[in-house]
Design an enzyme around this catalytic site. Structure first.
Site, PDB file in Angstrom:
ATOM      1  N   PRO A 216       2.416   0.960   1.889  1.00  0.00           N
ATOM      2  CA  PRO A 216       1.945   1.410   0.574  1.00  0.00           C
ATOM      3  C   PRO A 216       0.927   2.549   0.642  1.00  0.00           C
ATOM      4  O   PRO A 216      -0.039   2.493   1.410  1.00  0.00           O
ATOM      5  CB  PRO A 216       1.338   0.145  -0.031  1.00  0.00           C
ATOM      6  CG  PRO A 216       2.131  -0.958   0.578  1.00  0.00           C
ATOM      7  CD  PRO A 216       2.406  -0.516   1.979  1.00  0.00           C
ATOM      8  N   CYS A 217       1.170   3.563  -0.193  1.00  0.00           N
ATOM      9  CA  CYS A 217       0.360   4.781  -0.151  1.00  0.00           C
ATOM     10  C   CYS A 217      -0.820   4.751  -1.123  1.00  0.00           C
ATOM     11  O   CYS A 217      -1.721   5.592  -1.031  1.00  0.00           O
ATOM     12  CB  CYS A 217       1.231   5.995  -0.458  1.00  0.00           C
ATOM     13  SG  CYS A 217       1.889   6.026  -2.147  1.00  0.00           S
ATOM     14  N   GLN A 218      -0.837   3.804  -2.056  1.00  0.00           N
ATOM     15  CA  GLN A 218      -1.874   3.810  -3.091  1.00  0.00           C
ATOM     16  C   GLN A 218      -3.297   3.823  -2.543  1.00  0.00           C
ATOM     17  O   GLN A 218      -4.174   4.474  -3.127  1.00  0.00           O
ATOM     18  CB  GLN A 218      -1.686   2.619  -4.033  1.00  0.00           C
ATOM     19  CG  GLN A 218      -0.439   2.688  -4.892  1.00  0.00           C
ATOM     20  CD  GLN A 218       0.750   2.008  -4.230  1.00  0.00           C
ATOM     21  OE1 GLN A 218       0.762   1.819  -3.015  1.00  0.00           O
ATOM     22  NE2 GLN A 218       1.729   1.623  -5.029  1.00  0.00           N
TER      23      GLN A 218
END
Length: 199
Positions: free
Chosen positions: A77-79
């Site tokens: 996940p890049c968030q």
């Protein structure tokens, strides 16, 4: 080529199977995929009917449930790193690199492919990426990092993405295996550095 070992692939954070499609086109056999989103899992089952889809939280899978493969890929996940968000890094509940690392440690693939936003490069002045690379080095991997924009492969937008390619010393033991993808195109599996020079 008779006697050559087939290359196998497992996907973490699989989405709708981009890594799986790339592997298939390269003549690599997809074995399993992990994804928590039900819609994405339905797409995976439709497009990859021969693989095992683990429709659950990554925290629920591991060596007890998931077979070892030669390659593990994952766009973790890049968030926590994105410049479009709050960039909380490890303090973000969506920070799941530790879970991907756990599975790498348990299954010990020969290759690891990680993908994320370019913002990971600048997170904590690069310290977050250094820790990720150090994690992999501690598991016996050599690492190479690339920033590749989508426009480099023909897209009409830039969209920089960060790629982490990790491999163990026994990659030099791989031998070529020739096969065909779903379109009948010839592919080469398990090509080592030496065989690349020979071809």
């Amino acid at each position: 080529m008779e006697g050559c070992k087939e290359i196998t692939h497992g996907q973490l954070f699989a989405g709708i199977g981009g890594f799986g499609l790339a592997a298939e086109r390269a003549g690599i056999r997809n074995v399993w995929a992990n994804e928590i989103d039900p819609f994405c899992c339905n797409v995976l089952r439709k497009n990859f009917p021969d693989i095992k889809v683990y429709e659950e939280d990554i925290k629920e899978i591991g060596k007890e449930t998931t077979p070892s493969v030669d390659i593990i890929s994952g766009g973790f996940p890049c968030q926590p790193f994105s410049q479009a968000g709050k960039r909380k890094g490890e303090d973000d509940e969506r920070y799941l690199w530790g879970e991907m690392l756990r599975i790498i440690r348990e299954l010990q693939p020969t290759y690891v492919i990680g993908e994320n936003v370019a913002g990971l490069l600048s997170m904590e002045n690069g310290e977050t990426l250094k820790r990720i690379l150090s994690d992999l080095e501690n598991e016996g991997y050599h690492n190479e990092v690339f920033s590749i924009p989508a426009c480099a492969i023909g897209a009409w937008h830039k969209r920089d993405r960060l790629w982490i390619i990790s491999y163990t010393d026994n990659t030099r033991d791989r031998t070529p295996e020739y096969g065909n993808d779903r379109n009948g195109e010839e592919t080469v599996k398990g090509r080592s550095e030496q065989s690349q020079r020979e071809l």
